[in-house]
Design an enzyme around this catalytic site. Structure first.
Site, PDB file in Angstrom:
ATOM      1  N   GLU A   1      45.272  43.872  35.081  1.00  0.00           N
ATOM      2  CA  GLU A   1      44.953  42.433  34.984  1.00  0.00           C
ATOM      3  C   GLU A   1      45.343  41.682  36.263  1.00  0.00           C
ATOM      4  OE1 GLU A   1      45.075  40.607  31.233  1.00  0.00           O
ATOM      5  OE2 GLU A   1      44.867  42.509  30.177  1.00  0.00           O
TER       6      GLU A   1
HETATM    7  N1  CAA Z   1      38.682  29.894  36.981  1.00  0.00           N
HETATM    8  C1  CAA Z   1      37.429  29.472  37.237  1.00  0.00           C
HETATM    9  N2  CAA Z   1      36.748  29.822  38.369  1.00  0.00           N
HETATM   10  C2  CAA Z   1      37.361  30.656  39.230  1.00  0.00           C
HETATM   11  C3  CAA Z   1      38.662  31.151  39.009  1.00  0.00           C
HETATM   12  C4  CAA Z   1      39.330  30.737  37.821  1.00  0.00           C
HETATM   13  N3  CAA Z   1      40.556  31.171  37.508  1.00  0.00           N
HETATM   14  N4  CAA Z   1      38.995  31.953  40.027  1.00  0.00           N
HETATM   15  C5  CAA Z   1      37.940  31.957  40.887  1.00  0.00           C
HETATM   16  N5  CAA Z   1      36.963  31.174  40.393  1.00  0.00           N
HETATM   17  C6  CAA Z   1      35.673  30.853  41.020  1.00  0.00           C
HETATM   18  C7  CAA Z   1      35.916  30.246  42.396  1.00  0.00           C
HETATM   19  O1  CAA Z   1      36.134  28.847  42.306  1.00  0.00           O
HETATM   20  C8  CAA Z   1      34.636  30.580  43.118  1.00  0.00           C
HETATM   21  O2  CAA Z   1      33.618  29.661  42.750  1.00  0.00           O
HETATM   22  P1  CAA Z   1      32.784  28.843  43.900  1.00  0.00           P
HETATM   23  O3  CAA Z   1      32.060  29.908  44.667  1.00  0.00           O
HETATM   24  O4  CAA Z   1      31.895  27.963  43.084  1.00  0.00           O
HETATM   25  O5  CAA Z   1      33.794  28.126  44.723  1.00  0.00           O
HETATM   26  C9  CAA Z   1      34.254  31.942  42.540  1.00  0.00           C
HETATM   27  O6  CAA Z   1      34.941  32.053  41.278  1.00  0.00           O
HETATM   28  C10 CAA Z   1      34.673  33.100  43.447  1.00  0.00           C
HETATM   29  O7  CAA Z   1      36.059  32.980  43.632  1.00  0.00           O
HETATM   30  P2  CAA Z   1      36.799  33.482  44.941  1.00  0.00           P
HETATM   31  O8  CAA Z   1      36.021  33.067  46.144  1.00  0.00           O
HETATM   32  O9  CAA Z   1      38.229  33.067  44.844  1.00  0.00           O
HETATM   33  O10 CAA Z   1      36.622  35.069  44.792  1.00  0.00           O
HETATM   34  P3  CAA Z   1      37.298  36.250  45.570  1.00  0.00           P
HETATM   35  O11 CAA Z   1      36.288  37.288  45.806  1.00  0.00           O
HETATM   36  O12 CAA Z   1      38.089  35.748  46.735  1.00  0.00           O
HETATM   37  O13 CAA Z   1      38.317  36.876  44.458  1.00  0.00           O
HETATM   38  C11 CAA Z   1      40.339  37.111  43.234  1.00  0.00           C
HETATM   39  C12 CAA Z   1      39.329  36.165  43.883  1.00  0.00           C
HETATM   40  C13 CAA Z   1      41.437  36.205  42.682  1.00  0.00           C
HETATM   41  C14 CAA Z   1      40.965  38.046  44.261  1.00  0.00           C
HETATM   42  C15 CAA Z   1      39.660  37.891  42.087  1.00  0.00           C
HETATM   43  O14 CAA Z   1      38.715  38.799  42.601  1.00  0.00           O
HETATM   44  C16 CAA Z   1      40.626  38.648  41.196  1.00  0.00           C
HETATM   45  O15 CAA Z   1      41.276  38.053  40.323  1.00  0.00           O
HETATM   46  N6  CAA Z   1      40.743  39.985  41.373  1.00  0.00           N
HETATM   47  C17 CAA Z   1      41.533  40.810  40.476  1.00  0.00           C
HETATM   48  C18 CAA Z   1      40.703  41.288  39.306  1.00  0.00           C
HETATM   49  C19 CAA Z   1      41.544  41.719  38.153  1.00  0.00           C
HETATM   50  O16 CAA Z   1      42.475  41.035  37.749  1.00  0.00           O
HETATM   51  N7  CAA Z   1      41.189  42.844  37.549  1.00  0.00           N
HETATM   52  C20 CAA Z   1      41.831  43.312  36.386  1.00  0.00           C
HETATM   53  C21 CAA Z   1      40.892  44.139  35.583  1.00  0.00           C
HETATM   54  S1  CAA Z   1      40.906  43.813  33.868  1.00  0.00           S
HETATM   55  C22 CAA Z   1      42.162  44.737  33.200  1.00  0.00           C
HETATM   56  O17 CAA Z   1      43.000  45.235  33.871  1.00  0.00           O
HETATM   57  C23 CAA Z   1      42.137  44.760  31.723  1.00  0.00           C
HETATM   58  C24 CAA Z   1      42.791  45.895  31.067  1.00  0.00           C
HETATM   59  O18 CAA Z   1      42.145  46.814  30.648  1.00  0.00           O
HETATM   60  C25 CAA Z   1      44.239  45.835  30.793  1.00  0.00           C
END
Ligand code: CAA
Length: 380
Positions: free
Chosen positions: A363
């Protein structure tokens, strides 16, 4: 400001503690060794309302708040983090995702069963080349009019082989980047959907982790969640709540290890006295308790933010970042306090140490939490 738990919250915590002691404890070592998914215990947790903690009772949920959810997660995780991750994914990724963003039909059809434990859910975002970099989705969802055609591979999916309902994130329009991504509800047994072999893991070995394959899976249009192109924001918003669940899991692993270490240190004697009387051990206990309490405050604050309707993207990231660090460091200390016995499975702390590691990875890794926190600080 009031740091006391309400009487209702105490009752919920005690019910979870009682369940963990009476149902999860016996057999936890064996389930870890044999990688046994606790199907029968999942059913019991469903009966107690632990699988739809925050879901509205009109959809079969328990209608409790996020503080209650965190208390339940902590108590289950003290004893069995494999069982608690099943609870966490089902509650905060699958049930929350559907309740917050699904249509009324989707809620009636799927949420009512997921919230009661009749169904188990999985959340499918990660891919071989899209783990932390979640926008780089290679799984495609091609719009064919009345349905989408899904192709691709998902990795490290919790509940992967056992789920009935899968929320799957896929790229519909590559040119639109994160705005071309959608989320879909896929049911087990749909043509072209294959569950790959189970992963053999370091920790949380009683939970079920698989690779999933989608080959021309035909998904009806009504199974898309939210507006066209809203799938990435759906995933991010849902994961913010998921991180509260995993932070609470890390807190439970840490406090479970601390409680075992404290008890052991009061029983085990060396150099003519109980080892807790040696400053080398007493100071370890002081550090453990202090940092676990600090983690607890961050976890509770994130849950409180959610309950208040505040934005919890940053508070959940901070809670997960810190609680998972505390879990990793202090489970190692708990093994150290147990000495040779800490290395033996019967004493439980070696399992808690192995289970702690994943809380720094899934996550969103600790590094991803720092991206979320620092970006928000810089934007202010
Ligand atoms: N709420 C709403 N919108 C959001 C947001 C949020 N929390 N976070 C990002 N966004 C939106 C941004 O505003 C952006 O929109 P605009 O283009 O309109 O401005 C869009 O989403 C893209 O965001 P970023 O440019 O910030 O994207 P990024 O490529 O830089 O990535 C990141 C951001 C935070 C690194 C994200 O990729 C991330 O969280 N990565 C980790 C993924 C993760 O947690 N994976 C876990 C897998 S699930 C799991 O593990 C479950 C299980 O089985 C236990």
């Amino acid at each position: 400001m009031d740091f006391n738990l309400s009487e209702e919250h105490k009752m919920i915590r005690d019910a979870a503690r009682d369940f963990a002691q009476t149902e999860l404890l016996s057999g936890v070592i064996e389930r870890d060794e044999t990688q046994h998914f606790p199907k029968e215990l999942v059913k019991k947790m469903g009966d107690l309302g632990f699988l739809g903690v925050m879901v509205d009772p009109k959809y079969g949920g328990s209608g409790m708040d996020a503080i209650s959810y965190v208390l339940i997660m902590e108590e289950l995780s003290k004893i069995d983090a494999s069982a608690s991750v099943i609870v966490s994914v089902n509650n905060s990724l699958v049930c929350y995702g559907l309740e917050a963003f699904g249509t009324e039909e989707q809620k009636q059809k799927y949420l009512t069963k997921l919230a009661t434990g009749e169904f188990v859910g999985a959340f499918c975002l990660s891919e071989p080349e899209a783990g932390s970099d979640a926008t780089s989705q290679k799984t495609t969802a091609i719009d064919k009019g009345d349905h989408y055609l899904i192709n691709g591979t998902k990795n490290w999916i919790t509940n992967g082989g056992r789920a009935d309902v899968y929320l799957v994130i896929a790229q519909t329009d590559k040119d639109k980047g994160s705005h071309g991504i959608n989320a879909f509800i896929i049911e087990k047994g749909m043509d072209g959907f294959h569950v790959g072999p189970k992963e053999n893991k370091l920790g949380i070995r009683g939970s079920d982790t698989h690779t999933l394959q989608f080959n021309d899976v035909k998904v009806p249009k009504e199974n898309r969640i939210g507006d066209d192109g809203s799938g990435f924001r759906f995933a991010m918003k849902t994961l913010s709540g998921g991180r509260i669940g995993i932070a609470a899991q890390a807190l439970g692993i840490a406090s479970g290890a601390y409680e075992l270490a404290l008890k052991y240190s009061k029983e085990r004697k060396a150099f003519g006295t109980e080892i807790c009387n040696h400053q080398a051990i007493a100071f370890k206990l002081a550090d453990m308790y202090t940092e676990i309490e600090a983690a607890r405050h961050l976890v509770m604050k994130a849950a409180w933010d959610k309950d208040q309707g505040n934005n919890y993207d940053v508070s959940s990231a901070m809670a997960k970042l810190y609680a998972s660090k505390v879990a990793m460091e202090h489970t190692v200390e708990a093994v150290q306090i147990h000495g040779g016995n800490g290395f033996v499975k019967d004493y439980h702390v070696e399992r808690l140490m192995r289970d702690a590691k994943i809380t720094q990875i899934y996550e969103g890794t600790s590094e991803i939490q720092k991206i979320v926190i620092s970006r928000s600080l810089i934007k202010q």
